[in-house]
Write a protein that holds these residues in place. Structure first.
Motif, PDB file in Angstrom:
ATOM      1  N   GLN A 138       0.849  -1.191   0.000  1.00 49.19           N
ATOM      2  CA  GLN A 138       0.000   0.000   0.000  1.00 49.19           C
ATOM      3  C   GLN A 138       0.882   1.237   0.000  1.00 49.19           C
ATOM      4  OE1 GLN A 138      -3.322  -0.033   2.663  1.00 49.19           O
ATOM      5  NE2 GLN A 138      -3.605   2.185   2.499  1.00 49.19           N
ATOM      6  N   ARG A 139       0.543   2.196  -0.879  1.00 48.51           N
ATOM      7  CA  ARG A 139       1.316   3.426  -1.030  1.00 48.51           C
ATOM      8  C   ARG A 139       0.485   4.662  -0.709  1.00 48.51           C
ATOM      9  NH1 ARG A 139       5.596   1.040  -0.226  1.00 48.51           N
ATOM     10  NH2 ARG A 139       6.629   0.006  -1.932  1.00 48.51           N
ATOM     11  N   GLY A 140      -0.636   4.481  -0.042  1.00 44.94           N
ATOM     12  CA  GLY A 140      -1.489   5.608   0.300  1.00 44.94           C
ATOM     13  C   GLY A 140      -2.933   5.281  -0.015  1.00 44.94           C
ATOM     14  N   HIS A 141      -3.719   6.349  -0.159  1.00 47.42           N
ATOM     15  CA  HIS A 141      -5.143   6.219  -0.465  1.00 47.42           C
ATOM     16  C   HIS A 141      -5.502   7.166  -1.596  1.00 47.42           C
ATOM     17  CE1 HIS A 141      -5.159   4.451   3.585  1.00 47.42           C
ATOM     18  NE2 HIS A 141      -6.222   3.780   3.149  1.00 47.42           N
ATOM     19  N   VAL A 142      -6.542   6.823  -2.325  1.00 49.20           N
ATOM     20  CA  VAL A 142      -7.069   7.674  -3.390  1.00 49.20           C
ATOM     21  C   VAL A 142      -8.588   7.752  -3.214  1.00 49.20           C
ATOM     22  CG1 VAL A 142      -5.217   7.177  -5.038  1.00 49.20           C
ATOM     23  CG2 VAL A 142      -7.234   5.727  -4.999  1.00 49.20           C
ATOM     24  N   PRO A 143      -9.187   8.843  -3.701  1.00 48.31           N
ATOM     25  CA  PRO A 143     -10.655   8.928  -3.598  1.00 48.31           C
ATOM     26  C   PRO A 143     -11.332   7.918  -4.512  1.00 48.31           C
ATOM     27  CG  PRO A 143      -9.706  10.975  -4.476  1.00 48.31           C
ATOM     28  CD  PRO A 143      -8.581  10.014  -4.256  1.00 48.31           C
ATOM     29  N   LEU A 152      -9.866   4.676  -1.122  1.00 46.41           N
ATOM     30  CA  LEU A 152      -9.460   3.317  -1.507  1.00 46.41           C
ATOM     31  C   LEU A 152      -7.957   3.174  -1.309  1.00 46.41           C
ATOM     32  CD1 LEU A 152     -11.395   3.021  -4.883  1.00 46.41           C
ATOM     33  CD2 LEU A 152     -12.116   2.220  -2.614  1.00 46.41           C
ATOM     34  N   PRO A 153      -7.509   2.016  -0.876  1.00 44.96           N
ATOM     35  CA  PRO A 153      -6.072   1.779  -0.783  1.00 44.96           C
ATOM     36  C   PRO A 153      -5.433   1.808  -2.182  1.00 44.96           C
ATOM     37  CG  PRO A 153      -7.294   0.033   0.339  1.00 44.96           C
ATOM     38  CD  PRO A 153      -8.281   0.857  -0.424  1.00 44.96           C
ATOM     39  N   LEU A 154      -4.369   2.587  -2.315  1.00 44.57           N
ATOM     40  CA  LEU A 154      -3.580   2.586  -3.549  1.00 44.57           C
ATOM     41  C   LEU A 154      -2.465   1.572  -3.352  1.00 44.57           C
ATOM     42  CD1 LEU A 154      -2.871   3.704  -6.342  1.00 44.57           C
ATOM     43  CD2 LEU A 154      -1.477   5.439  -5.173  1.00 44.57           C
ATOM     44  N   MET A 155      -2.536   0.497  -4.127  1.00 45.03           N
ATOM     45  CA  MET A 155      -1.577  -0.597  -4.021  1.00 45.03           C
ATOM     46  C   MET A 155      -0.597  -0.512  -5.191  1.00 45.03           C
ATOM     47  SD  MET A 155      -3.007  -1.991  -1.313  1.00 45.03           S
ATOM     48  CE  MET A 155      -2.168  -3.563  -1.114  1.00 45.03           C
TER      49      MET A 155
END
Length: 159
Positions: A138-143, A152-155
Motif C-alpha cells: 500500500q502506497r497511500g489512499h485515493v478517492p 481506496l487503498p492505492l496498491m
C-alpha cells in the motif's frame, strides 16, 4: 471420508470478446456485492463496474473460463512505463480456488513483456489482503471514483 479441499479448476485464459461486456459487467456487480454492500452503494458503483466494447477493445482484457462458465476476468491499462489494474474480478462461485492468482500472474507476465515494471491498483478495501499476498504494497489512499468521501487503498507492485 472425502476431502473438503477444493482444487484449482482447469482454466482457459483468453482475450475478452467484444460482446461479453454485459455478462462481465453483471459478474463484476455480483463479485462486488459479495462484500455485503447495500443496494445504494452498489447502484453508485454500477457505472465504474460497467464493461463496454470500447474497454474490451482498448485495454488488455483477459477472461478466465472454466468449461462454459466465466471464472473471472482482468483488465489492465498500460500507459508508458506503468500499468493500472482496472479490474480483477473473480466469480464468487470460484472464490478461493486460485483464479485471482492465475489472472494476476497472466497480467504481470503481460506487463513484463511490455517493459512495465510498475503496476498500480486502486483496491476495494476488502481485497487489499489479496493484493498484499500477490506482492503489492500500500502506497497511500485515493478517492473512490463512485462514492464521495470514500478512500481506496492505492496498491503498488514494482518488479
Amino acid at each position: 471420508m472425502g476431502s473438503t479441499h477444493r482444487r484449482m479448476p482447469a482454466l482457459l485464459l483468453r482475450p475478452a470478446w467484444p460482446d461479453e461486456g454485459p455478462a462481465l459487467s453483471a459478474l463484476a456487480m455480483k463479485a462486488k456485492a459479495q462484500w455485503g454492500y447495500d443496494e445504494d452503494f452498489m447502484a453508485r458503483c454500477q457505472a465504474e463496474l460497467t464493461v463496454t466494447p470500447w474497454h474490451i477493445g482498448s485495454e488488455h482484457f483477459r477472461v478466465a473460463q472454466c468449461g462454459q462458465k466465466v471464472a473471472g476476468f482482468s483488465c489492465v491499462r498500460v500507459r508508458e512505463a506503468r500499468a493500472l489494474l482496472q479490474h480483477l474480478v473473480v466469480n464468487p462461485d470460484f472464490a478461493h480456488l486460485g483464479v485471482g492468482h492465475r489472472l494476476m500472474s497472466d497480467l504481470l507476465e503481460h506487463a513484463r513483456r511490455h517493459g512495465i515494471r510498475l503496476v498500480h491498483v486502486e483496491a476495494d478495501p476488502n481485497a487489499a489482503g489479496f493484493y498484499e499476498r500477490e506482492g503489492f504494497r500500500q502506497r497511500g489512499h485515493v478517492p473512490s471514483g463512485s462514492i464521495a468521501g470514500r478512500k481506496l487503498p492505492l496498491m503498488e507492485l514494482r518488479f
